[in-house]
Scaffold this active site. Structure first.
Site, PDB file in Angstrom:
ATOM      1  N   ARG A 102      46.744  71.793  26.288  1.00  0.00           N
ATOM      2  CA  ARG A 102      46.991  70.642  27.184  1.00  0.00           C
ATOM      3  C   ARG A 102      48.192  69.880  26.644  1.00  0.00           C
ATOM      4  O   ARG A 102      48.131  69.294  25.551  1.00  0.00           O
ATOM      5  CB  ARG A 102      45.727  69.770  27.236  1.00  0.00           C
ATOM      6  N   GLN A 162      34.191  54.168  39.224  1.00  0.00           N
ATOM      7  CA  GLN A 162      33.101  53.220  38.994  1.00  0.00           C
ATOM      8  C   GLN A 162      31.913  53.801  38.241  1.00  0.00           C
ATOM      9  O   GLN A 162      31.299  53.110  37.442  1.00  0.00           O
ATOM     10  CB  GLN A 162      32.640  52.632  40.331  1.00  0.00           C
ATOM     11  N   HIS A 199      46.358  57.082  26.668  1.00  0.00           N
ATOM     12  CA  HIS A 199      45.345  56.103  27.096  1.00  0.00           C
ATOM     13  C   HIS A 199      45.853  54.673  26.968  1.00  0.00           C
ATOM     14  O   HIS A 199      45.404  53.790  27.683  1.00  0.00           O
ATOM     15  CB  HIS A 199      44.053  56.281  26.300  1.00  0.00           C
ATOM     16  N   TYR A 252      46.065  61.572  21.998  1.00  0.00           N
ATOM     17  CA  TYR A 252      45.155  61.931  20.897  1.00  0.00           C
ATOM     18  C   TYR A 252      45.965  62.504  19.723  1.00  0.00           C
ATOM     19  O   TYR A 252      47.194  62.593  19.788  1.00  0.00           O
ATOM     20  CB  TYR A 252      44.092  62.917  21.392  1.00  0.00           C
ATOM     21  N   GLU A 292      47.414  62.914  26.196  1.00  0.00           N
ATOM     22  CA  GLU A 292      46.678  61.657  26.394  1.00  0.00           C
ATOM     23  C   GLU A 292      46.693  60.733  25.171  1.00  0.00           C
ATOM     24  O   GLU A 292      45.892  59.824  25.051  1.00  0.00           O
ATOM     25  CB  GLU A 292      45.227  61.965  26.824  1.00  0.00           C
ATOM     26  N   ARG A 338      44.839  63.410  40.378  1.00  0.00           N
ATOM     27  CA  ARG A 338      44.737  62.967  41.782  1.00  0.00           C
ATOM     28  C   ARG A 338      44.891  64.108  42.789  1.00  0.00           C
ATOM     29  O   ARG A 338      45.500  63.951  43.849  1.00  0.00           O
ATOM     30  CB  ARG A 338      45.737  61.835  42.053  1.00  0.00           C
ATOM     31  N   TRP A 391      42.528  46.288  35.073  1.00  0.00           N
ATOM     32  CA  TRP A 391      43.862  45.981  34.537  1.00  0.00           C
ATOM     33  C   TRP A 391      44.953  46.409  35.520  1.00  0.00           C
ATOM     34  O   TRP A 391      46.005  45.766  35.584  1.00  0.00           O
ATOM     35  CB  TRP A 391      44.061  46.630  33.160  1.00  0.00           C
TER      36      TRP A 391
HETATM   37  P1  NAP Z   1      32.039  38.620  43.875  1.00  0.00           P
HETATM   38  O1  NAP Z   1      32.701  39.673  43.068  1.00  0.00           O
HETATM   39  O2  NAP Z   1      30.708  38.138  43.474  1.00  0.00           O
HETATM   40  O3  NAP Z   1      33.052  37.379  43.935  1.00  0.00           O
HETATM   41  C1  NAP Z   1      32.797  36.245  44.670  1.00  0.00           C
HETATM   42  C2  NAP Z   1      33.862  35.207  44.348  1.00  0.00           C
HETATM   43  O4  NAP Z   1      33.598  34.047  45.090  1.00  0.00           O
HETATM   44  C3  NAP Z   1      33.907  34.810  42.909  1.00  0.00           C
HETATM   45  O5  NAP Z   1      35.263  34.808  42.502  1.00  0.00           O
HETATM   46  C4  NAP Z   1      33.289  33.431  42.878  1.00  0.00           C
HETATM   47  O6  NAP Z   1      33.992  32.771  41.866  1.00  0.00           O
HETATM   48  C5  NAP Z   1      33.544  32.899  44.267  1.00  0.00           C
HETATM   49  N1  NAP Z   1      32.497  32.063  44.809  1.00  0.00           N
HETATM   50  C6  NAP Z   1      31.158  32.272  44.805  1.00  0.00           C
HETATM   51  N2  NAP Z   1      30.516  31.291  45.453  1.00  0.00           N
HETATM   52  C7  NAP Z   1      31.455  30.440  45.905  1.00  0.00           C
HETATM   53  C8  NAP Z   1      31.420  29.228  46.631  1.00  0.00           C
HETATM   54  N3  NAP Z   1      30.259  28.705  47.051  1.00  0.00           N
HETATM   55  N4  NAP Z   1      32.580  28.616  46.893  1.00  0.00           N
HETATM   56  C9  NAP Z   1      33.747  29.126  46.472  1.00  0.00           C
HETATM   57  N5  NAP Z   1      33.848  30.257  45.769  1.00  0.00           N
HETATM   58  C10 NAP Z   1      32.715  30.913  45.488  1.00  0.00           C
HETATM   59  O7  NAP Z   1      31.927  39.054  45.370  1.00  0.00           O
HETATM   60  P2  NAP Z   1      32.928  39.853  46.295  1.00  0.00           P
HETATM   61  O8  NAP Z   1      34.342  39.579  45.988  1.00  0.00           O
HETATM   62  O9  NAP Z   1      32.423  39.531  47.639  1.00  0.00           O
HETATM   63  O10 NAP Z   1      32.664  41.330  45.895  1.00  0.00           O
HETATM   64  C11 NAP Z   1      31.356  41.773  45.914  1.00  0.00           C
HETATM   65  C12 NAP Z   1      31.182  43.125  45.290  1.00  0.00           C
HETATM   66  O11 NAP Z   1      31.840  44.029  46.097  1.00  0.00           O
HETATM   67  C13 NAP Z   1      31.654  43.289  43.882  1.00  0.00           C
HETATM   68  O12 NAP Z   1      30.541  43.638  43.097  1.00  0.00           O
HETATM   69  C14 NAP Z   1      32.613  44.422  43.956  1.00  0.00           C
HETATM   70  O13 NAP Z   1      32.265  45.430  43.046  1.00  0.00           O
HETATM   71  C15 NAP Z   1      32.455  44.968  45.327  1.00  0.00           C
HETATM   72  N6  NAP Z   1      33.733  45.179  45.974  1.00  0.00           N
HETATM   73  C16 NAP Z   1      33.724  45.434  47.263  1.00  0.00           C
HETATM   74  C17 NAP Z   1      34.895  45.615  47.902  1.00  0.00           C
HETATM   75  C18 NAP Z   1      34.962  45.904  49.331  1.00  0.00           C
HETATM   76  O14 NAP Z   1      36.025  46.124  49.856  1.00  0.00           O
HETATM   77  N7  NAP Z   1      33.890  45.895  50.042  1.00  0.00           N
HETATM   78  C19 NAP Z   1      36.080  45.513  47.242  1.00  0.00           C
HETATM   79  C20 NAP Z   1      36.060  45.228  45.955  1.00  0.00           C
HETATM   80  C21 NAP Z   1      34.879  45.042  45.331  1.00  0.00           C
HETATM   81  P3  NAP Z   1      33.699  31.285  41.354  1.00  0.00           P
HETATM   82  O15 NAP Z   1      32.222  31.088  41.525  1.00  0.00           O
HETATM   83  O16 NAP Z   1      34.175  31.255  39.948  1.00  0.00           O
HETATM   84  O17 NAP Z   1      34.519  30.417  42.233  1.00  0.00           O
HETATM   85 FE1  SF4 Z   2      35.433  60.086  41.789  1.00  0.00          FE
HETATM   86 FE2  SF4 Z   2      32.853  59.644  41.704  1.00  0.00          FE
HETATM   87 FE3  SF4 Z   2      34.345  58.979  39.620  1.00  0.00          FE
HETATM   88 FE4  SF4 Z   2      34.512  57.564  41.888  1.00  0.00          FE
HETATM   89  S1  SF4 Z   2      32.747  57.734  40.524  1.00  0.00           S
HETATM   90  S2  SF4 Z   2      36.196  58.379  40.641  1.00  0.00           S
HETATM   91  S3  SF4 Z   2      34.201  59.143  43.413  1.00  0.00           S
HETATM   92  S4  SF4 Z   2      33.985  61.014  40.377  1.00  0.00           S
END
Ligand code: NAP
Ligand code: SF4
Length: 670
Positions: A216, A341, A254, A168, A166, A290, A576
């Site tokens: 390792r 996360q 890393h 190190y 990794e 994985r 990233w």
């Molecule tokens: P978010 O991360 O808060 O992003 C919302 C986006 O919309 C931002 O880029 C924001 O950028 C834009 N936005 C906000 N208000 C707006 C408006 N009135 N008009 C135009 N653009 C606007 O929300 P999200 O993408 O819905 O994700 C929510 C959460 O879900 C995150 O915390 C993430 O961790 C999690 N997540 C969920 C999934 C899933 O599949 N369910 C996937 C990935 C992540 P600007 O305001 O700069 O334009």
């Molecule tokens: Fe796996 Fe839990 Fe880490 Fe997500 S938060 S990678 S489910 S150990």
């Protein structure tokens, strides 16, 4: 007859026997750094040992202060410290398990000014420039490793893992990239290997014959200037001759720009590398990365690629993983979905490590789901991650629980996430909860939108009704070419060849991944390796070659109003990867955008005061979420105790980690 005869068979090491082929890989939880936290760490390990793990490897402990990962981080250098470690080893042994201490010297990855390395070359991921060790200094480091191992033995450990991968310190000696020495410790591959080999030799001398030494070994450095395959093989042979008991697989430094453990990495993606090394040594080898379900582990072993499997995060997700595999209850395993996360992203923020799908991880002594003394009739509304965690945890405690879901399937936002290429693992969490609802006896009502009147008879109501996509007020938002992410991902609505994605949060990035993959998105290993430039290490040192991603079927523009970098709010260990993946698919990322209107020509925007028309066929809106909690007021007015959790509580941070944690903690308290 078990379907996992290899996985569950014991391994005789001559002087000791492991009860199965599972090594719980090293994972720094944050509880290692202070002995005051050892009682909590002890319970964390004991729970996994009771769950059947064959051999636990602790988080990394430095053999001296120069090897600290951070100032005042974990180390084992004195007998007084060794005495404290007895708190960790004794409960594991009581549970029939075995435990090895990982000896980790950070080298140039040390985040402090005392750092040392083979040469004085700064790591790209660390501001501290290491001091190059003198010849005398190298000898002292070797002694420090051996002394640390001897103290581990004194502390009751069954063995040590010498961390040689990794990127190190030991790995830094091995690779030309970081070892520019011309003395006895560098200049040729043989001399670069000497540090690692001497450490193993000296350690064996110090600890005696009947003590496990896992080495390792970095089989694939995945960096420029990494080791050639012939050097990796030579090292493995020399480490074996020097007295190692087991060789574990290390993949990627890393600082490597190739993902090695995030969810988009295919399962068991690197087992072929372990299999390539195995014929060259006579001692057992462990494969890693994985592997998260018993069938995957069994296949890795039955293919002959390895003698053991290492899993770290899967035991955060489910301490009972082995017991469930042993008793034919694999459908009850809470699978690690490799989201990082609550584990690695926490570790990087110096927060206590836990698990998104198992918030009890790391909190075993504090977050308990004890049987309730007063059984209540509880309604949970919404079967997304928040509602599912609350319902199952409440039922586990003995409450009578009914779960109402308007949709005809459970999962909520996870049902959308699992359709994103590289996020297929999210389906496992839905499978886990589906089974958990049955096991705990939750009464599930699918396709049922519960009304306030129907909920008034319950003792408590938990509202986990989630979110609705935000609709920005923008001229032309009703144009037929505008779709929401739900239309696209969940309902499979047709999307044109040129697409603008409004909003670059977690979902905007996911949707861009979705749109830049062909219609059949399942990622196979060959496609993944080509995408990230991973190859046979015999063909290229370090296993790194030119990236050849599959071209995107669409031109995608990803837009946000903020001027900050796109995706800068994503997790430290996965953000990233998403950014690099989108770049490889030539997604045009546009921050600092003002939206003007949508019309037949496309999406009109202004960037830095200049109007621009994106001539797109489709606009997909991913502009965040609004909470759905219409029932709350009526229920409160009717005097029913109401609890809001998940997106229904705070939509702005709609986040499954918070949702599951909130659901579980509410259940523990009711
Ligand atoms: P978010 O991360 O808060 O992003 C919302 C986006 O919309 C931002 O880029 C924001 O950028 C834009 N936005 C906000 N208000 C707006 C408006 N009135 N008009 C135009 N653009 C606007 O929300 P999200 O993408 O819905 O994700 C929510 C959460 O879900 C995150 O915390 C993430 O961790 C999690 N997540 C969920 C999934 C899933 O599949 N369910 C996937 C990935 C992540 P600007 O305001 O700069 O334009
Ligand atoms: Fe796996 Fe839990 Fe880490 Fe997500 S938060 S990678 S489910 S150990």
């Amino acid at each position: 007859m078990t379907p996992y005869p290899n996985l569950l068979s014991p391994l005789d090491l001559g002087f000791t026997t492991l009860r199965n082929r599972v090594l719980m890989g090293s994972m720094h939880t944050g509880l290692e750094d202070k002995a005051a936290h050892f009682p909590e760490l002890a319970e964390y390990y004991a729970e996994r040992a009771r769950g059947g793990v064959g051999l636990i490897v602790t988080g990394g402990f430095a053999p001296n202060k120069t090897g600290w990962l951070l100032p005042l981080a974990s180390k084992l250098t004195t007998s007084a410290e060794a005495k404290q470690h007895r708190q960790l080893t004794a409960p594991v042994h009581e549970a029939g398990g075995k435990i090895a201490l990982q000896v980790l010297h950070a080298g140039r990855y040390a985040y402090h000014p005392l750092s040392v390395s083979a040469s004085s070359i700064k790591a790209p991921i660390n501001p501290f420039r290491p001091r190059a060790l003198t010849g005398y200094g190298v000898r002292k480091q070797i002694d420090a490793f051996a002394n640390c191992a001897a103290l581990a033995r004194e502390a009751g450990y069954d063995g040590v893992e010498i961390m040689g991968s990794e990127g190190y310190l030991i790995n830094q000696f091995l690779a030309e990239r970081t070892n520019k020495r011309t003395d006895a410790w560098g200049g040729t591959p043989e001399k670069r290997r000497r540090f690692a080999v001497e450490i193993v030799k000296r350690t064996r001398e110090k600890v005696g014959e009947d003590f496990i030494i896992i080495y390792r070994l970095s089989m694939l450095d995945l960096v420029d200037g990494g080791q050639r395959w012939e050097d990796v093989v030579a090292l493995a042979k020399e480490v074996e001759a020097a007295g190692a008991t087991i060789i574990n697989t290390g993949i990627g430094w890393h600082e490597a720009r190739v993902p090695t453990i995030v969810t988009s990495v295919p399962r068991a993606a690197f087992t072929w590398v372990t299999g390539k090394l195995k014929p060259h040594v006579g001692i057992p080898v462990v494969t890693s990365n994985r592997i998260n379900m018993p069938q995957v582990a069994e296949e890795a072993l039955s293919s002959g690629a390895a003698d053991l499997v290492s899993m770290a995060r899967p035991f955060l997700a489910d301490p009972e993983w082995i017991r469930k595999a042993e008793t034919g209850r694999e459908d009850e395993i809470n699978t690690c979905i490799a989201c990082n996360q609550a584990c690695l992203d926490h570790a990087f923020k110096r927060k206590l490590v836990s698990c998104m799908v198992n918030p009890r991880a790391g909190h075993e002594t504090k977050l308990t789901l004890a049987p309730t003394r007063r059984v209540k009739h509880v309604a949970v509304v919404g079967a997304g991650p928040a509602g599912l965690s609350a319902a199952t945890a409440l039922a586990e405690r003995g409450h009578r629980v009914e779960l109402f879901e308007a949709d005809d399937e459970i999962g909520g936002q996870f049902g959308i996430a699992r359709k994103i290429p590289g996020k297929e693992e999210f389906a496992e969490t839905i499978r886990y909860y589906r089974r958990r609802l049955e096991v705990t006896g939750v009464k599930l009502h699918l396709g049922k939108r519960a009304s306030a009147a129907e909920l008034t008879g319950f003792d408590e109501v938990v509202l986990a009704t989630g979110v609705a996509p935000r609709v920005p007020s923008l001229p032309g938002i009703d144009h037929p070419k505008v779709l929401s992410y739900v239309d696209v991902v969940k309902h499979g609505k047709q999307v044109g060849a040129r697409v603008a994605v409004i909003g670059a949060g977690g979902i905007g990035v996911d949707v861009s991944e979705f749109l830049t993959h062909a219609d059949s998105p399942a990622l196979d290993l060959d496609t993944w390796m080509a995408e990230w430039g991973v190859t046979d290490p015999e063909a290229a040192p370090g296993g790194l070659t030119e990236r050849k991603p599959e071209p995107s079927p669409r031109q995608v523009y990803l837009l946000q109003r903020k001027k900050t970098g796109i995706g800068s709010g994503l997790g430290k260990t996965s953000g990233w990867v998403h950014r690099a993946a989108l770049k490889a698919k030539r997604v045009e990322q546009l921050p600092g955008v003002s939206y003007e209107r949508v019309d037949d020509d496309g999406l009109h925007i202004t960037v830095d005061g200049t109007p621009r028309l994106l001539e797109v066929d489709t606009v997909v809106v991913c502009a965040g979420q609004e909470p759905v909690r219409d029932l709350a007021d009526d229920l409160r007015a009717a005097g029913v105790p109401v609890h809001l959790i998940g997106g229904a509580d705070v939509a702005a941070e709609l986040d499954a980690k918070r949702a599951i944690d909130q659901g579980t903690r509410l259940a523990a308290a009711l």
